[in-house]
Design a protein around this motif. Sequence first.
Motif, mmCIF file in Angstrom:
data_model
loop_
_atom_site.group_PDB
_atom_site.id
_atom_site.type_symbol
_atom_site.label_atom_id
_atom_site.label_comp_id
_atom_site.label_asym_id
_atom_site.label_seq_id
_atom_site.Cartn_x
_atom_site.Cartn_y
_atom_site.Cartn_z
ATOM 1 N N GLY A 182 52.383 74.552 38.414
ATOM 2 C CA GLY A 182 51.779 75.205 39.565
ATOM 3 C C GLY A 182 51.020 74.222 40.435
ATOM 4 O O GLY A 182 51.099 74.270 41.667
ATOM 5 N N PHE A 183 50.270 73.323 39.805
ATOM 6 C CA PHE A 183 49.509 72.318 40.550
ATOM 7 C C PHE A 183 50.437 71.436 41.381
ATOM 8 O O PHE A 183 50.211 71.219 42.577
ATOM 9 C CB PHE A 183 48.702 71.465 39.569
ATOM 10 C CG PHE A 183 47.828 70.430 40.230
ATOM 11 C CD1 PHE A 183 46.492 70.701 40.478
ATOM 12 C CD2 PHE A 183 48.330 69.190 40.598
ATOM 13 C CE1 PHE A 183 45.678 69.750 41.091
ATOM 14 C CE2 PHE A 183 47.533 68.240 41.212
ATOM 15 C CZ PHE A 183 46.198 68.524 41.455
ATOM 16 N N ALA A 184 51.496 70.919 40.740
ATOM 17 C CA ALA A 184 52.364 69.952 41.411
ATOM 18 C C ALA A 184 53.359 70.610 42.363
ATOM 19 O O ALA A 184 53.530 70.164 43.506
ATOM 20 C CB ALA A 184 53.111 69.121 40.364
ATOM 21 N N VAL A 185 54.019 71.672 41.892
ATOM 22 C CA VAL A 185 55.109 72.273 42.665
ATOM 23 C C VAL A 185 54.590 73.216 43.745
ATOM 24 O O VAL A 185 55.073 73.204 44.883
ATOM 25 C CB VAL A 185 56.085 73.012 41.728
ATOM 26 C CG1 VAL A 185 57.185 73.703 42.526
ATOM 27 C CG2 VAL A 185 56.691 72.040 40.724
ATOM 28 N N ALA A 186 53.621 74.058 43.392
ATOM 29 C CA ALA A 186 53.099 75.020 44.368
ATOM 30 C C ALA A 186 51.936 74.459 45.170
ATOM 31 O O ALA A 186 51.748 74.821 46.332
ATOM 32 C CB ALA A 186 52.668 76.302 43.654
ATOM 33 N N GLY A 187 51.145 73.573 44.552
ATOM 34 C CA GLY A 187 49.952 73.078 45.227
ATOM 35 C C GLY A 187 50.166 71.850 46.085
ATOM 36 O O GLY A 187 49.606 71.740 47.177
ATOM 37 N N VAL A 188 50.988 70.910 45.604
ATOM 38 C CA VAL A 188 51.160 69.636 46.306
ATOM 39 C C VAL A 188 52.458 69.585 47.109
ATOM 40 O O VAL A 188 52.466 69.202 48.284
ATOM 41 C CB VAL A 188 51.119 68.458 45.305
ATOM 42 C CG1 VAL A 188 51.404 67.139 46.016
ATOM 43 C CG2 VAL A 188 49.767 68.402 44.601
#
Length: 233
Positions: free
Chosen positions: A99-105
């Motif tokens: 979620g952090f990498a794919v959705a957030g960044v």
Amino acid sequence: MTPTPLTAALGALLAAALLGPAFDGRSVAVVVAAALLPTLDAVASLAIPGATNALAHNVWIPLALAGLLYWDTALRERSALRERYGWRGVRVGWVALAGFAVAGVAPDLFAEPGVSLLYPVENVYYVVDGLLLFSTQDGVVQTFVSTTADGPGLLPFESTGTTETRAVSTWVNPDGRPGLALGSEREFVVVDAGWQAVVLASAVASLAVRFRPWTRAGTETGPSADEAGEASR
């Protein structure tokens, strides 16, 4: 910068798709919160010049977290995360990282003004923008990556400036520079394109289906031993 509701919706979609038997309200909240964490660099920009889309949008944070999570859950004899939260904690941890990498960044990388992927090693904003097609005359054509790109950055992507030359505007910090700018107009964007509205609607529908009482009834007792072993991998 990607609208905050869109970021949350992408995190919710990842939670619905990847949590499996670990899906519940608390785990969804953890994944969505992880997806929203990178947006906090907009708050940091009130004090740190050029922090937006840089301070929490670089590749180093997810790489470090992935390495730490892999070391704890796969290499250590006794995993601290698994001992405290069981197989569910391991599953939620990996999905939260996604979620952090794919959705957030990632969404900010594919739209203006881009992200500073290598910050603080370098302060260049990159944006991955282009097309991929097959032509009967030219064959496969792609413009996302260019080995002959002429820009200030180390990576073969289009550059939109640096943290020193470009201020990224957000609803938290309208002018993108340190200071509260109390007299500036602030706009909280829910969606700014039709496809984003589709993503929001898809996230709501996906969560509604996953939270159906008859769907949850079969998972409240937890997975079997075989399923638990599979979920922890």
